[in-house]
Design a protein around this motif. Structure first.
Motif, short mmCIF file in Angstrom:
data_model
loop_
_atom_site.label_atom_id
_atom_site.label_comp_id
_atom_site.label_asym_id
_atom_site.label_seq_id
_atom_site.Cartn_x
_atom_site.Cartn_y
_atom_site.Cartn_z
N SER A 78 -0.02 2.46 -3.10
CA SER A 78 -0.81 1.31 -2.63
C SER A 78 -2.19 1.28 -3.27
O SER A 78 -2.70 0.24 -3.65
CB SER A 78 -0.96 1.37 -1.10
N GLU A 79 -2.79 2.46 -3.38
CA GLU A 79 -4.13 2.50 -3.98
C GLU A 79 -4.10 2.31 -5.49
O GLU A 79 -4.95 1.64 -6.06
CB GLU A 79 -4.79 3.84 -3.65
N GLN A 80 -3.11 2.91 -6.14
CA GLN A 80 -3.07 2.86 -7.60
C GLN A 80 -2.70 1.48 -8.14
O GLN A 80 -3.19 1.04 -9.15
CB GLN A 80 -2.07 3.90 -8.12
N LEU A 81 -1.78 0.82 -7.45
CA LEU A 81 -1.34 -0.49 -7.92
C LEU A 81 -2.22 -1.58 -7.32
O LEU A 81 -1.75 -2.50 -6.67
CB LEU A 81 0.13 -0.71 -7.54
N ASP A 82 -3.51 -1.45 -7.59
CA ASP A 82 -4.41 -2.40 -6.95
C ASP A 82 -4.30 -3.80 -7.52
O ASP A 82 -4.68 -4.77 -6.91
CB ASP A 82 -5.85 -1.90 -7.02
N ASP A 83 -3.78 -3.91 -8.78
CA ASP A 83 -3.59 -5.24 -9.35
C ASP A 83 -2.34 -5.92 -8.79
O ASP A 83 -2.19 -7.12 -8.86
CB ASP A 83 -3.47 -5.16 -10.88
N GLY A 84 -1.42 -5.13 -8.29
CA GLY A 84 -0.19 -5.71 -7.76
C GLY A 84 0.13 -5.05 -6.44
O GLY A 84 0.55 -3.90 -6.41
N PRO A 85 -0.11 -5.71 -5.36
CA PRO A 85 0.02 -5.06 -4.05
C PRO A 85 1.44 -4.57 -3.78
O PRO A 85 2.41 -5.20 -4.18
CB PRO A 85 -0.36 -6.17 -3.07
N VAL A 86 1.50 -3.46 -3.14
CA VAL A 86 2.79 -2.89 -2.76
C VAL A 86 3.22 -3.52 -1.43
O VAL A 86 2.43 -3.61 -0.50
CB VAL A 86 2.68 -1.37 -2.60
N THR A 87 4.42 -3.99 -1.40
CA THR A 87 4.93 -4.53 -0.14
C THR A 87 6.05 -3.62 0.34
O THR A 87 6.85 -3.14 -0.46
CB THR A 87 5.47 -5.96 -0.31
N LEU A 88 6.05 -3.41 1.59
CA LEU A 88 7.05 -2.50 2.15
C LEU A 88 8.27 -3.30 2.56
O LEU A 88 8.17 -4.36 3.17
CB LEU A 88 6.44 -1.79 3.37
N ARG A 89 9.42 -2.78 2.21
CA ARG A 89 10.68 -3.43 2.59
C ARG A 89 11.49 -2.46 3.45
O ARG A 89 11.36 -1.23 3.32
CB ARG A 89 11.47 -3.79 1.33
N THR A 90 12.34 -3.05 4.28
CA THR A 90 13.03 -2.23 5.28
C THR A 90 14.19 -1.44 4.70
O THR A 90 14.41 -0.28 5.05
CB THR A 90 13.54 -3.10 6.43
N ASP A 91 14.94 -2.05 3.79
CA ASP A 91 16.06 -1.33 3.19
C ASP A 91 16.32 -1.85 1.78
O ASP A 91 15.64 -2.77 1.31
CB ASP A 91 17.32 -1.47 4.06
N VAL A 92 17.29 -1.27 1.12
CA VAL A 92 17.56 -1.60 -0.28
C VAL A 92 17.99 -3.06 -0.42
O VAL A 92 17.57 -3.77 -1.35
CB VAL A 92 18.64 -0.65 -0.86
N ALA A 93 18.84 -3.53 0.50
CA ALA A 93 19.31 -4.92 0.42
C ALA A 93 18.14 -5.88 0.52
O ALA A 93 18.06 -6.88 -0.22
CB ALA A 93 20.33 -5.19 1.53
N ASP A 94 17.21 -5.55 1.45
CA ASP A 94 16.02 -6.40 1.61
C ASP A 94 15.19 -6.41 0.32
O ASP A 94 14.70 -7.45 -0.13
CB ASP A 94 15.19 -5.84 2.78
N ALA A 95 15.07 -5.24 -0.31
CA ALA A 95 14.30 -5.15 -1.55
C ALA A 95 14.98 -5.94 -2.68
O ALA A 95 14.33 -6.64 -3.45
CB ALA A 95 14.16 -3.68 -1.96
#
Lengths: 387, 313
Positions: A78-95
């Motif tokens: 989350s900190e390193q990818l400051d140009d592209g925010p990290v979004t959390l997904r619940t499972d692989v299908a959701d991702a």
């Protein structure tokens, strides 16, 4: 060689090169192929892959492990990818759905059992890619590789925290040890930033390889070559002059692309002197290849064919967009010897905070050697043809 | 005898089994204009290419200005100015830019160039168009500038390969006058053309080349004499000419006779002396003479006699 003093004679090679440059400027072909083309293509790529300032990516992350360690990795990302925010997904299908819907450019999956695997054989992070979004996919893959390569550090950091508290380490403690487990993607982003303009530049430099040959063939057809050859000029001077024209055009293109992309689009190449040195060395190498094409071509079609063949071969196996050779094995090894791959390697090593010119001296010498050998072969061939 | 500016001896060039030039040799003296005439494919271009160091000769020697000519860089090329048949100029550059480029290749310094470019532009009457691109020039202006580019370094030998092709009569006259003026200043000229009247007007000596060989060489008078050609009195007549032919045959001023299609041709040694007796013979045998024309033998006759072809074939 003298060109400026009124009572001295000009070098024939410089005279020929000057003529080619003058004609290129007058016909505007020089401006189109050496300046406008690379910049427009670079701008298109920048806009297509994340804005004019360089690529960014929205990376979705799926934490199937749900352990303090996986949470720590997530925090670092989350900190390193400051140009592209990290979004959390619940499972692989959701991702997968998020990537398919272009809500995310790519996804990283921290697999179940990740923390436990660190003690024995670390399992790698999985990557979900969208085939239409090449660069984010590459970024995600590179991040997964970085994390895998630092699994020892991550394990050590986790162990340390566990030893201090003897309990499940809170996320805050993991992040205090961030220097130990930082996923260093800063250089990665920097490399892509430069490559975004370097790639189009090399493509246009490749396409310009045959311009000297085409000019010479056209001059032969129109009769000006006969007139030139009836003057006291050696075949070596003729081929050197035409190659110098290519070199000058190439240097001009490189400087313009470097300057404009830096000033107008915020591209980060590295320290100016070092970048310019690498770019000039690249153009020297390509001028040598141009001399070979000039010597091999008897018709404009042949010049075109050689140019396309060389541009395609070098562009594909050496890499023209993503920072060098992408192929494994022998092809990759050969690709790493192409001028564009060598120059890209030098640029990456010299990037901001990188090494100095001495460290890439072998690469620079390799580029100059390619140019010198090409010019030598071209000159000898021209002597056989005309001399 | 004037100094020899260019000398070719035993030139030979073959392309595979085909011999393009076989043993050609000639000399051109300072201030002399030498015409090299021949039908298409005779070997003129190959000969000129070897003379100018554009093509390697299989055998033979070439000297220009006392130096051996060869392909690549050599001193002889400093003494040579080539005017190719094509307009060998860059259409997107101005006349001045073209001249400066070729002048620099000839080794002129910037100071020399400044002077010489203006001088040659004046010679070819293009000083007012020096700053215009060649692509905007008329055909005649391009031809004149094409010649100017070969004069910059004041060569000892000027080689002109059909320099007036596609040129209007006014420009042609200007070009021929200009070349004649250069000769007067001691420049040797090698000239090829398909226009016989140009060769007759300009060339002091002529070499006729056919099938790769130099088949004749000399002044126009020498060539005409060598092939035994005589002036012809051509009569347009009414009536049967057989009686006239019979009457003319024994006359000592008549060399030979022929007739057909209301025309009688009488070859004579001296037309001025023969004309009156011919008319008298016609009146005596009742042939009405409607017109008289005297045809002098010329290079066209020589060329036809030697090669069996018209010059423009």
């Amino acid at each position: 060689m003298a060109t400026t003093v009124g009572t001295r004679r000009s070098s024939p090679a410089l005279v020929v090169a000057g003529k080619d440059l003058r004609r290129g400027l007058k016909s505007r072909s020089l401006i189109l192929t050496s300046v406008v083309g690379p910049l427009v293509l670079g701008l298109i790529m920048a806009l297509a892959f994340g804005g004019a300032g360089g690529p960014s990516a929205t990376i979705a992350v799926v934490d199937l492990d749900r352990t303090p360690t996986s949470q720590g990795v997530l925090g670092v990302l989350s900190e390193q990818l400051d140009d592209g925010p990290v979004t959390l997904r619940t499972d692989v299908a959701d991702a997968r759905q998020a990537v398919a819907d272009e809500q995310a450019d790519a996804a990283l999956v921290i697999p179940s059992g990740y923390e436990a695997s660190l003690a024995t054989s670390p399992v790698p992070l999985q990557v979900v890619r969208n085939s239409q979004r090449a660069i984010p996919g590459e970024i995600a893959t590179a991040i997964a590789g970085e994390i895998a390569s630092q699994s020892d550090l991550i394990r050590a950091a986790t162990s340390t925290v566990v030893a201090i508290d003897a309990a499940v380490p809170p996320l805050a403690d993991i992040q205090q040890l961030r220097p130990a487990i930082t996923v260093d993607i800063g250089d990665l982003q920097q490399g892509f930033n430069a490559a975004l303009y370097f790639g189009p530049l090399t493509i246009f430099l490749f396409l310009g390889l045959g311009s000297a040959a085409r000019n010479l063939v056209r001059e032969d057809r129109e009769g000006t070559l006969a007139r030139i050859r009836s003057t006291p000029i050696s075949p070596q001077s003729l081929v050197t002059g035409t190659s110098l024209g290519v070199l000058a055009q190439g240097v001009l293109a490189a400087l313009v692309v470097y300057g404009v992309s830096t000033v107008a689009f915020g591209a980060r190449w590295g320290r100016p002197v070092e970048v310019v040195t690498v770019l000039v060395a690249l153009v020297v190498a390509l001028s040598g290849l141009s001399a070979i094409i000039t010597a091999l071509s008897r018709t404009e079609a042949q010049a075109e064919g050689w140019t396309n063949a060389m541009a395609f071969l070098f562009g594909v196996i050496g890499g023209a967009f993503f920072g060098g050779a992408q192929f494994p094995g022998l092809v990759g090894a050969i690709g790493s010897l192409t001028p564009n791959a060598i120059a890209m390697r030098a640029l990456v090593e010299l990037g901001p905070g990188g090494q100095d010119l001495r460290s890439v001296l072998p690469l620079l010498l390799a580029l100059v050697a390619i140019g010198a050998v090409g010019l030598l072969i071209g000159s000898r061939s021209m002597v056989r043809r005309f001399g | 005898m004037q100094e020899v500016t260019a000398r070719c001896e035993g030139l030979r060039k073959a392309y595979g089994d085909r011999v393009a030039v076989d043993g050609v040799g000639f000399r051109i003296h300072a201030g002399e204009s030498y015409g090299l005439l021949g039908p298409n494919g005779a070997g003129k271009t190959t000969t000129i290419s070897m003379l100018c160091g554009l093509l390697h000769a299989d055998a033979g020697t070439i000297e220009v200005g006392g130096s051996a000519m060869r392909t690549g860089r050599c001193e002889a090329k400093q003494h040579l100015g080539l005017v190719p048949q094509d307009i060998a100029l860059y259409p997107d550059l101005t006349a001045r830019e073209n001249l400066r480029f070729f002048g620099r290749l000839q080794g002129l310094t910037r100071t020399e160039l400044r002077t010489r470019v203006d001088e040659v532009l004046e010679i070819v009457a293009l000083e007012d168009r020096a700053g215009d691109r060649i692509e905007g020039f008329s055909g005649g202006m391009k031809r004149r500038c094409n010649i100017a580019a070969a004069l910059l370094h004041q060569p000892q030998l000027l080689v002109l390969d059909e320099p007036t092709v596609g040129v209007d009569p006014q420009s042609r006259a200007s070009i021929l006058d200009g070349i004649a003026a250069l000769q007067e200043h001691g420049m040797a000229v090698l000239y090829t053309t398909h226009y016989m009247e140009e060769a007759q007007r300009l060339c002091d000596r002529i070499g006729v080349i056919d099938e790769g060989r130099l088949v004749a060489e000399g002044t126009q008078g020498e060539l005409v004499s060598a092939i035994g050609q005589h002036p012809v009195v051509r009569l347009s007549v009414d009536g049967d000419p057989s009686g006239l032919l019979a009457a003319l045959t024994p006359d000592p001023v008549v060399v030979r006779t022929s007739a057909g299609d209301g025309r009688v041709e009488v070859a004579v040694a001296d037309p001025a002396r023969a004309l009156a007796p011919i008319i008298e013979h016609a009146e005596r045998v009742g042939v009405v003479v409607q017109g008289v024309e005297v045809v002098e033998p010329d290079l066209e006759s020589v060329f036809l006699h030697l090669t069996g072809k018209a010059l423009r074939d």
